[in-house]
Design a protein around this motif. Structure first.
Motif, PDB file in Angstrom:
ATOM      1  N   VAL A 149       0.847  -1.196   0.000  1.00  0.00           N
ATOM      2  CA  VAL A 149       0.000   0.000   0.000  1.00  0.00           C
ATOM      3  C   VAL A 149       0.879   1.241   0.000  1.00  0.00           C
ATOM      4  O   VAL A 149       1.767   1.380   0.848  1.00  0.00           O
ATOM      5  N   THR A 150       0.636   2.150  -0.934  1.00  0.00           N
ATOM      6  CA  THR A 150       1.364   3.416  -0.983  1.00  0.00           C
ATOM      7  C   THR A 150       0.367   4.559  -1.186  1.00  0.00           C
ATOM      8  O   THR A 150      -0.694   4.375  -1.785  1.00  0.00           O
ATOM      9  N   GLY A 151       0.731   5.720  -0.672  1.00  0.00           N
ATOM     10  CA  GLY A 151      -0.110   6.902  -0.861  1.00  0.00           C
ATOM     11  C   GLY A 151      -1.362   6.904  -0.007  1.00  0.00           C
ATOM     12  O   GLY A 151      -2.344   7.582  -0.343  1.00  0.00           O
ATOM     13  N   ALA A 152      -1.350   6.167   1.121  1.00  0.00           N
ATOM     14  CA  ALA A 152      -2.551   6.095   1.965  1.00  0.00           C
ATOM     15  C   ALA A 152      -2.888   7.444   2.581  1.00  0.00           C
ATOM     16  O   ALA A 152      -4.014   7.657   3.022  1.00  0.00           O
ATOM     17  N   GLU A 153      -1.907   8.367   2.595  1.00  0.00           N
ATOM     18  CA  GLU A 153      -2.167   9.691   3.167  1.00  0.00           C
ATOM     19  C   GLU A 153      -2.888  10.620   2.183  1.00  0.00           C
ATOM     20  O   GLU A 153      -3.303  11.727   2.544  1.00  0.00           O
ATOM     21  N   THR A 154      -3.048  10.195   0.933  1.00  0.00           N
ATOM     22  CA  THR A 154      -3.749  10.998  -0.074  1.00  0.00           C
ATOM     23  C   THR A 154      -5.182  11.258   0.373  1.00  0.00           C
ATOM     24  O   THR A 154      -5.872  10.357   0.838  1.00  0.00           O
ATOM     25  N   GLU A 155      -5.632  12.525   0.224  1.00  0.00           N
ATOM     26  CA  GLU A 155      -6.941  12.908   0.753  1.00  0.00           C
ATOM     27  C   GLU A 155      -7.995  13.018  -0.333  1.00  0.00           C
ATOM     28  O   GLU A 155      -7.711  13.436  -1.459  1.00  0.00           O
ATOM     29  N   LEU A 156      -9.213  12.639   0.050  1.00  0.00           N
ATOM     30  CA  LEU A 156     -10.384  12.731  -0.819  1.00  0.00           C
ATOM     31  C   LEU A 156     -11.544  13.295  -0.018  1.00  0.00           C
ATOM     32  O   LEU A 156     -11.559  13.218   1.208  1.00  0.00           O
ATOM     33  N   ASP A 157     -12.530  13.844  -0.717  1.00  0.00           N
ATOM     34  CA  ASP A 157     -13.728  14.321  -0.048  1.00  0.00           C
ATOM     35  C   ASP A 157     -14.429  13.166   0.663  1.00  0.00           C
ATOM     36  O   ASP A 157     -14.475  12.048   0.164  1.00  0.00           O
ATOM     37  N   ARG A 158     -14.981  13.460   1.846  1.00  0.00           N
ATOM     38  CA  ARG A 158     -15.634  12.424   2.647  1.00  0.00           C
ATOM     39  C   ARG A 158     -16.743  11.720   1.853  1.00  0.00           C
ATOM     40  O   ARG A 158     -16.959  10.515   1.993  1.00  0.00           O
ATOM     41  N   THR A 159     -17.448  12.474   1.027  1.00  0.00           N
ATOM     42  CA  THR A 159     -18.520  11.883   0.223  1.00  0.00           C
ATOM     43  C   THR A 159     -17.984  10.809  -0.711  1.00  0.00           C
ATOM     44  O   THR A 159     -18.593   9.744  -0.879  1.00  0.00           O
ATOM     45  N   VAL A 160     -16.825  11.074  -1.304  1.00  0.00           N
ATOM     46  CA  VAL A 160     -16.213  10.109  -2.222  1.00  0.00           C
ATOM     47  C   VAL A 160     -15.674   8.916  -1.438  1.00  0.00           C
ATOM     48  O   VAL A 160     -15.832   7.764  -1.845  1.00  0.00           O
ATOM     49  N   ILE A 161     -15.048   9.201  -0.284  1.00  0.00           N
ATOM     50  CA  ILE A 161     -14.484   8.143   0.566  1.00  0.00           C
ATOM     51  C   ILE A 161     -15.551   7.121   0.946  1.00  0.00           C
ATOM     52  O   ILE A 161     -15.332   5.905   0.914  1.00  0.00           O
ATOM     53  N   ASP A 162     -16.750   7.613   1.292  1.00  0.00           N
ATOM     54  CA  ASP A 162     -17.827   6.723   1.725  1.00  0.00           C
ATOM     55  C   ASP A 162     -18.285   5.788   0.617  1.00  0.00           C
ATOM     56  O   ASP A 162     -18.838   4.711   0.890  1.00  0.00           O
ATOM     57  N   GLU A 163     -18.075   6.183  -0.636  1.00  0.00           N
ATOM     58  CA  GLU A 163     -18.602   5.407  -1.764  1.00  0.00           C
ATOM     59  C   GLU A 163     -17.559   4.531  -2.454  1.00  0.00           C
ATOM     60  O   GLU A 163     -17.911   3.621  -3.198  1.00  0.00           O
ATOM     61  N   ILE A 164     -16.274   4.797  -2.216  1.00  0.00           N
ATOM     62  CA  ILE A 164     -15.233   4.144  -3.013  1.00  0.00           C
ATOM     63  C   ILE A 164     -14.839   2.777  -2.469  1.00  0.00           C
ATOM     64  O   ILE A 164     -14.217   1.964  -3.166  1.00  0.00           O
ATOM     65  N   GLY A 165     -15.231   2.464  -1.219  1.00  0.00           N
ATOM     66  CA  GLY A 165     -14.793   1.225  -0.588  1.00  0.00           C
ATOM     67  C   GLY A 165     -15.208  -0.031  -1.332  1.00  0.00           C
ATOM     68  O   GLY A 165     -14.376  -0.897  -1.642  1.00  0.00           O
ATOM     69  N   ASP A 166     -16.492  -0.162  -1.657  1.00  0.00           N
ATOM     70  CA  ASP A 166     -16.991  -1.384  -2.308  1.00  0.00           C
ATOM     71  C   ASP A 166     -16.362  -1.632  -3.682  1.00  0.00           C
ATOM     72  O   ASP A 166     -15.990  -2.777  -3.990  1.00  0.00           O
ATOM     73  N   PRO A 167     -16.238  -0.604  -4.553  1.00  0.00           N
ATOM     74  CA  PRO A 167     -15.552  -0.856  -5.828  1.00  0.00           C
ATOM     75  C   PRO A 167     -14.121  -1.361  -5.650  1.00  0.00           C
ATOM     76  O   PRO A 167     -13.687  -2.257  -6.379  1.00  0.00           O
ATOM     77  N   LEU A 168     -13.401  -0.805  -4.679  1.00  0.00           N
ATOM     78  CA  LEU A 168     -12.024  -1.254  -4.456  1.00  0.00           C
ATOM     79  C   LEU A 168     -11.984  -2.684  -3.933  1.00  0.00           C
ATOM     80  O   LEU A 168     -11.100  -3.458  -4.313  1.00  0.00           O
ATOM     81  N   VAL A 169     -12.935  -3.041  -3.073  1.00  0.00           N
ATOM     82  CA  VAL A 169     -13.012  -4.424  -2.590  1.00  0.00           C
ATOM     83  C   VAL A 169     -13.153  -5.379  -3.770  1.00  0.00           C
ATOM     84  O   VAL A 169     -12.477  -6.411  -3.841  1.00  0.00           O
ATOM     85  N   HIS A 170     -14.030  -5.042  -4.721  1.00  0.00           N
ATOM     86  CA  HIS A 170     -14.274  -5.941  -5.837  1.00  0.00           C
ATOM     87  C   HIS A 170     -13.052  -6.040  -6.757  1.00  0.00           C
ATOM     88  O   HIS A 170     -12.702  -7.132  -7.214  1.00  0.00           O
ATOM     89  N   LEU A 171     -12.396  -4.901  -7.008  1.00  0.00           N
ATOM     90  CA  LEU A 171     -11.208  -4.933  -7.857  1.00  0.00           C
ATOM     91  C   LEU A 171     -10.091  -5.739  -7.199  1.00  0.00           C
ATOM     92  O   LEU A 171      -9.386  -6.504  -7.873  1.00  0.00           O
ATOM     93  N   LEU A 172      -9.915  -5.578  -5.898  1.00  0.00           N
ATOM     94  CA  LEU A 172      -8.883  -6.341  -5.201  1.00  0.00           C
ATOM     95  C   LEU A 172      -9.191  -7.835  -5.214  1.00  0.00           C
ATOM     96  O   LEU A 172      -8.302  -8.665  -5.429  1.00  0.00           O
ATOM     97  N   ARG A 173     -10.441  -8.186  -4.989  1.00  0.00           N
ATOM     98  CA  ARG A 173     -10.807  -9.608  -5.003  1.00  0.00           C
ATOM     99  C   ARG A 173     -10.568 -10.215  -6.379  1.00  0.00           C
ATOM    100  O   ARG A 173     -10.148 -11.370  -6.493  1.00  0.00           O
ATOM    101  N   ASN A 174     -10.835  -9.472  -7.425  1.00  0.00           N
ATOM    102  CA  ASN A 174     -10.559  -9.970  -8.773  1.00  0.00           C
ATOM    103  C   ASN A 174      -9.065 -10.215  -8.969  1.00  0.00           C
ATOM    104  O   ASN A 174      -8.659 -11.231  -9.540  1.00  0.00           O
ATOM    105  N   SER A 175      -8.256  -9.261  -8.493  1.00  0.00           N
ATOM    106  CA  SER A 175      -6.807  -9.428  -8.633  1.00  0.00           C
ATOM    107  C   SER A 175      -6.313 -10.635  -7.852  1.00  0.00           C
ATOM    108  O   SER A 175      -5.464 -11.394  -8.323  1.00  0.00           O
TER     109      SER A 175
END
Length: 687
Positions: free
Chosen positions: A397-423
């Motif tokens: 994991v790199t760049g974990a300190e990168t900031e995003l709007d809270r609204t985006v943060i709340d929505e981005i978790g599930d897509p990343l879970v699916h992409l990671l599971r595919n990998s």
């Protein structure tokens, strides 16, 4: 005391402690001998137990207490971590998280965790006390120890505990429990027997182990060593009262008879203990030194920690809405001052503009959250999936300190879970296949985030087998997505993007975890709804990179204001490639669609006035027209407009539930002159 007033604080702090427990257990799994990590884990568990007990969540407190007992033995060098202990503690954490989530949803936080509790208690009571067994530095065991032909039932530590209990005036028992031949649920009956024993004393050892008993890995009988204040006959009666128990043999032990169950005669225990003492003392001294250093560090950082407060997200939303109104008024004042042309008014408005610009930066930063809050959940997920798939995978994991709007943060978790599971599931190969391909046995998955302009990029990269573009084309033709001729014209990148089609999969066998392509259409839809887009770069045999581009914030955006007849519209700058003017006679019609040539390629032209049904606007009034070239992923299109007004920072307002969903519009904003300008959704114009 009204505990409801503290519930929000309890939930926030519990989630923080659970995240810390997960992270530090993963660190400890990589370095099981680091006692300083155990100290940190123990403190988190201890704090969580106290909070839960204070709030009245007894199941949370009791389970955390059992986990704390295991950690206490580890930090005092009486227990060595192994895979079973790690797995049990992780199961405990999963149960704790589930109970906290139940509380978040308005529940009581209760759960049946008896199986985890039994496993934790078995660890504490001797089944896994490996660190206390004689090491290579201790005197060799006497293989001729009397009374043991099939191996010792007790290790040195367990034998010592029983011996000290006898010397202290307590009673130690050897108990053999035999179930009836027709007993069906042997594990359940064993659990009921343990329940009786626990209420009458302390179980030091069971044979087979509690884990084996839970899994019914025994015939009809099992042995238990117990310390109790109850007499033998009463114990026997209580055990045999359990349904389907055939008999219970209860034997009272003394110091002499105890020797036959242990690995070392009594006269050899003291030298072993005395030789082990310096090492134990050294470890304890190191722990004390580490604890003192950490306490000093904590004291130094206390002032900084106390300057941090928790703010409800609803309050930040209210602050953003109020600032939005201020921003609208600022633009209006700038317009009025330019019309009145009074120097003192212009100077005041310019100062207000500078202050409000700084305020805008602060307000936006208040809503910005490091992506670390999302990334933190993935190391544990990767660990569990890798074990499930029997693969060796490192997550970097790199760049974990990168900031995003809270609204985006709340929505981005599930897509990343699916992409990671595919990998993990379909990207990284099995260890044997990787070795055969000349790769390291351990696969690597990179999760990185970084800023670029007004966007944040998040990438999921694996060094697996990559995506077979030829196979994608064949499946696309087979499923009727494309004709064979159309499929052959696709570039490698275009063919790979087909996996984002609904239900499209290149997997020969769809697993329970994921199928490459299954659900990726949902990932793409979610990213698009956040104003971003996702692309793929893959090389067969080398690996795949999923790249997600997201806007920094969804509340205030830079936009190009345009005029269409008497109405004004806004187009987000993030979607604009270029603006220009074209001659109307340069527009060609191909299969009923209007097209123009743009920088060596042909792109479609869309009449914005027709799509939006703009009143009092005639397209044929002029021989030339302004255009805005927009982009969606790698596709381009041109929008014909009336005229440009200029760039502006606008506040994005939703259309509201009373208006029907309009495909071409994503919201509205209020301009400085009080007019409402609708915001164009560029993604709606490109299929």
């Amino acid at each position: 005391m009204d505990m409801n007033a503290y519930l929000s604080m309890f939930i926030d702090e519990s989630n923080d402690h659970l995240q810390a427990l997960n992270e530090n257990l993963l660190k400890l799994e990589n370095d099981p001998g680091d006692i300083s990590i155990v100290q940190v884990i123990f403190r988190s568990a201890h704090t969580l137990k106290g909070m839960s007990a204070t709030m009245g969540f007894e199941d949370l407190a009791s389970l955390t207490h059992e986990m704390e007992n295991v950690l206490d033995l580890v930090r005092n060098s009486k227990l060595a971590m192994d895979s079973f202990i790690f797995d049990t503690l992780f199961k405990g954490l999963d149960a704790l998280e589930a109970m906290v989530q139940d509380i978040v949803g308005g529940g009581t936080g209760k759960a049946d965790v008896s199986s985890i509790v039994v496993s934790l208690q078995s660890i504490v009571k001797g089944d896994y006390l490996k660190a206390a067994q004689p090491s290579a530095d201790a005197p060799a065991q006497n293989s001729g120890s009397s009374g043991t032909s099939g191996g010792a039932l007790l290790d040195i530590f367990q034998q010592s505990v029983l011996k000290q209990s006898i010397e202290s005036g307590n009673q130690a028992y050897y108990i053999k429990v035999t179930l009836r031949e027709d007993c069906v649920l042997k594990a359940a009956r064993a659990y009921m027997v343990f329940d009786v024993l626990e209420s009458n004393g302390e179980v030091i050892k069971s044979e087979p182990s509690v884990q084996d008993l839970e899994q019914e890995k025994f015939d009809r009988s099992f042995i238990v060593f117990l310390i109790s204040g109850t007499d033998a006959e009463e114990l026997k009666s209580r055990i045999e009262s359990v349904s389907e128990v055939d008999s219970a043999d209860v034997v009272l032990l003394d110091a002499e008879s105890l020797q036959m169950y242990g690995p070392v005669p009594d006269n050899q225990q003291k030298p072993a203990a005395s030789q082990a003492a310096p090492a134990v003392q050294a470890r304890e001294a190191a722990v004390r030194e580490t604890s003192a250093a950490k306490s000093q560090t904590a004291a130094t950082g206390a002032a900084v920690a106390n300057r941090t407060i928790r703010v409800d997200i609803d309050r930040l939303d209210s602050l953003m809405n109020l600032f939005s109104e201020l921003l609208i008024d600022r633009v209006r004042l700038e317009q009025l001052s330019s019309e009145i042309k009074r120097s003192d008014l212009i100077e005041t408005v310019e100062h207000m503009a500078r202050v409000s610009t700084d305020l805008q930066d602060i307000v936006l930063k208040l809503r910005m959250v490091p992506v670390e809050s999302v990334f933190n959940r993935f190391p544990r997920m990767v660990r569990d999936i890798a074990k499930q798939l029997d693969k060796k995978i490192d997550l970097v994991v790199t760049g974990a300190e990168t900031e995003l709007d809270r609204t985006v943060i709340d929505e981005i978790g599930d897509p990343l879970v699916h992409l990671l599971r595919n990998s993990l599931d379909h990207g990284v190969e099995m260890p044997a296949d990787r070795l055969a391909a000349g790769k390291p046995e351990t696969g690597t998955v990179h999760l990185r985030a970084f800023h670029s302009g007004n966007h944040v990029f998040i990438e999921v990269e694996d060094d697996g087998n990559g995506i077979d573009a030829a196979k994608v084309r064949r499946i696309a033709v087979k499923n009727g997505v494309l004709s064979e001729e159309e499929a052959n014209k696709l570039s490698e990148e275009q063919a790979q993007m087909l996996i984002f089609a609904a239900g499209f999969s290149t997997a020969d066998k769809i697993s329970d975890l994921s199928g490459r392509g299954v659900g990726l259409d949902v990932v793409k839809s979610k990213i698009t709804s956040l104003g971003g887009h996702v692309t793929i770069r893959s090389q067969l045999g080398k690996g795949t990179i999923f790249s997600i581009q997201l806007p920094l914030t969804l509340s205030i955006i830079s936009a190009m204001l345009i005029q269409m007849g008497s109405e004004k519209y806004a187009i987000p700058l993030s979607s604009i490639v270029e603006t220009g003017i074209i001659q109307r006679d340069s527009i060609a019609t191909v299969h009923g669609n209007q097209m123009i040539e743009f920088r060596g390629t042909v792109i479609p032209v869309v009449s914005l006035s027709r799509v939006l049904d703009v009143p009092d606007y005639r397209e044929d009034a002029e021989t030339e027209t302004e255009i805005v070239v927009i982009r969606k992923n790698d596709k381009l299109a041109a929008l014909m407009i009336d005229s440009f007004i200029g760039q502006s920072e606008i506040v994005l307002k939703p259309l509201g539930k009373y208006l029907p969903a309009i495909k071409a519009l994503s919201g509205a904003t209020i301009l400085g002159d009080g007019q409402v300008a609708l915001i164009i959704d560029p993604n709606a114009f490109i299929k």
